[in-house]
Scaffold this motif. Structure first.
Motif, short mmCIF file in Angstrom:
data_model
loop_
_atom_site.label_atom_id
_atom_site.label_comp_id
_atom_site.label_asym_id
_atom_site.label_seq_id
_atom_site.Cartn_x
_atom_site.Cartn_y
_atom_site.Cartn_z
N VAL A 106 0.87 -1.17 0.00
CA VAL A 106 0.00 0.00 0.00
C VAL A 106 0.91 1.21 0.00
O VAL A 106 1.81 1.33 0.84
CB VAL A 106 -0.94 0.02 1.22
CG1 VAL A 106 -1.70 1.34 1.30
CG2 VAL A 106 -1.92 -1.15 1.16
N VAL A 107 0.69 2.10 -0.97
CA VAL A 107 1.46 3.33 -1.08
C VAL A 107 0.51 4.49 -0.86
O VAL A 107 -0.53 4.60 -1.53
CB VAL A 107 2.14 3.46 -2.46
CG1 VAL A 107 2.92 4.76 -2.57
CG2 VAL A 107 3.04 2.26 -2.73
N LEU A 108 0.86 5.34 0.10
CA LEU A 108 0.07 6.53 0.40
C LEU A 108 0.93 7.76 0.14
O LEU A 108 2.08 7.82 0.58
CB LEU A 108 -0.34 6.55 1.87
CG LEU A 108 -1.22 5.38 2.32
CD1 LEU A 108 -1.02 5.12 3.80
CD2 LEU A 108 -2.66 5.67 2.01
N THR A 109 0.40 8.71 -0.61
CA THR A 109 1.03 10.02 -0.70
C THR A 109 0.09 11.00 -0.02
O THR A 109 -1.12 10.97 -0.23
CB THR A 109 1.31 10.45 -2.16
OG1 THR A 109 0.10 10.50 -2.89
CG2 THR A 109 2.29 9.49 -2.83
N GLU A 110 0.68 11.85 0.82
CA GLU A 110 -0.14 12.71 1.68
C GLU A 110 0.37 14.15 1.62
O GLU A 110 1.55 14.39 1.83
CB GLU A 110 -0.07 12.22 3.12
CG GLU A 110 -0.49 10.77 3.26
CD GLU A 110 -0.04 10.11 4.55
OE1 GLU A 110 -0.70 9.14 4.94
OE2 GLU A 110 0.95 10.56 5.17
N ALA A 111 -0.54 15.05 1.33
CA ALA A 111 -0.26 16.48 1.45
C ALA A 111 -0.89 16.90 2.78
O ALA A 111 -2.09 17.17 2.86
CB ALA A 111 -0.84 17.25 0.28
N ILE A 112 -0.07 16.92 3.81
CA ILE A 112 -0.57 17.13 5.17
C ILE A 112 -0.94 18.59 5.39
O ILE A 112 -0.15 19.48 5.12
CB ILE A 112 0.47 16.67 6.20
CG1 ILE A 112 0.75 15.17 6.00
CG2 ILE A 112 0.01 16.96 7.62
CD1 ILE A 112 1.94 14.65 6.77
N LEU A 115 -9.68 9.98 9.70
CA LEU A 115 -8.78 10.93 10.34
C LEU A 115 -7.70 11.37 9.35
O LEU A 115 -7.35 12.55 9.27
CB LEU A 115 -8.14 10.31 11.59
CG LEU A 115 -9.09 9.92 12.71
CD1 LEU A 115 -8.35 9.16 13.80
CD2 LEU A 115 -9.79 11.15 13.27
N ARG A 116 -7.16 10.42 8.59
CA ARG A 116 -6.16 10.76 7.56
C ARG A 116 -6.78 11.61 6.48
O ARG A 116 -6.21 12.61 6.05
CB ARG A 116 -5.57 9.48 6.95
CG ARG A 116 -4.61 9.76 5.79
CD ARG A 116 -4.00 8.51 5.21
NE ARG A 116 -4.92 7.45 4.89
CZ ARG A 116 -5.67 7.40 3.79
NH1 ARG A 116 -5.65 8.38 2.91
NH2 ARG A 116 -6.47 6.36 3.58
N GLN A 117 -7.97 11.24 6.05
CA GLN A 117 -8.62 11.97 4.97
C GLN A 117 -8.97 13.39 5.37
O GLN A 117 -8.98 14.29 4.53
CB GLN A 117 -9.86 11.20 4.50
CG GLN A 117 -9.46 9.89 3.82
CD GLN A 117 -10.62 8.95 3.59
OE1 GLN A 117 -11.64 9.00 4.29
NE2 GLN A 117 -10.47 8.06 2.63
N ALA A 118 -9.23 13.61 6.67
CA ALA A 118 -9.52 14.96 7.15
C ALA A 118 -8.25 15.79 7.33
O ALA A 118 -8.28 17.01 7.19
CB ALA A 118 -10.29 14.90 8.46
N ALA A 119 -7.13 15.13 7.63
CA ALA A 119 -5.90 15.84 7.95
C ALA A 119 -4.98 16.04 6.75
O ALA A 119 -4.04 16.83 6.81
CB ALA A 119 -5.14 15.09 9.04
N ALA A 120 -5.25 15.34 5.65
CA ALA A 120 -4.36 15.43 4.49
C ALA A 120 -5.13 15.13 3.21
O ALA A 120 -6.11 14.40 3.23
CB ALA A 120 -3.20 14.45 4.64
N GLU A 121 -4.64 15.71 2.13
CA GLU A 121 -5.11 15.28 0.81
C GLU A 121 -4.27 14.06 0.48
O GLU A 121 -3.05 14.14 0.40
CB GLU A 121 -4.89 16.39 -0.21
CG GLU A 121 -5.74 17.61 0.05
CD GLU A 121 -5.43 18.75 -0.90
OE1 GLU A 121 -4.76 18.52 -1.94
OE2 GLU A 121 -5.86 19.87 -0.61
N SER A 122 -4.93 12.92 0.33
CA SER A 122 -4.20 11.66 0.20
C SER A 122 -4.53 10.92 -1.08
O SER A 122 -5.66 11.00 -1.58
CB SER A 122 -4.55 10.73 1.38
OG SER A 122 -4.22 11.31 2.59
N ASN A 123 -3.56 10.19 -1.54
CA ASN A 123 -3.75 9.19 -2.58
C ASN A 123 -3.34 7.86 -1.96
O ASN A 123 -2.37 7.80 -1.19
CB ASN A 123 -2.86 9.46 -3.80
CG ASN A 123 -3.27 10.71 -4.54
OD1 ASN A 123 -4.44 11.00 -4.67
ND2 ASN A 123 -2.30 11.46 -5.00
N ALA A 124 -4.05 6.80 -2.28
CA ALA A 124 -3.70 5.47 -1.79
C ALA A 124 -3.83 4.49 -2.94
O ALA A 124 -4.84 4.51 -3.67
CB ALA A 124 -4.62 5.06 -0.64
#
Length: 101
Positions: free
Chosen positions: A6-12, A81-90
């Motif tokens: 699983v690869v996550l990229t996050e713009a926190i 929680l992740r989705q609220a705190a960062a723009e994420s791709n998974a």
């Protein structure tokens, strides 16, 4: 059977929110047998563009195990929680196995 990743990229955008996510997600990762391979805030882009300011790569015994973790009830409480705190791709990737002769 190839491993699953699983690869996550996050713009926190909320560091405290990401800390809360990490606390909530850790037990589900441990229970699923995930191995964090990469948690990097400074990816070196060699070509193209990269999303976010943190990249996480988790290794699982199989693609099915990775999908089961992502779909699990224990991770379902952490994911928002992740989705609220960062723009994420998974993304979910299948590992490569060298063909045997």
């Amino acid at each position: 059977m190839p491993k699953g990743y699983v690869v996550l990229t996050e713009a926190i955008k909320d560091s405290a929110g990401m800390a809360a996510y990490s606390q909530a997600a850790a037990p589900s990762m441990a229970h699923s047998g995930a191995t964090p391979l990469v948690v990097d805030g400074q990816p070196r882009v060699l070509e193209g563009e990269w999303h976010g300011n943190r990249t996480v790569i988790l290794e699982f015994e199989s693609v099915e195990a990775a999908q089961a973790w992502y779909d699990s009830d224990s991770y379902a409480t952490a994911r928002p929680l992740r989705q609220a705190a960062a723009e994420s791709n998974a993304v979910l990737l299948s590992g490569f196995e060298m063909p045997r002769d």
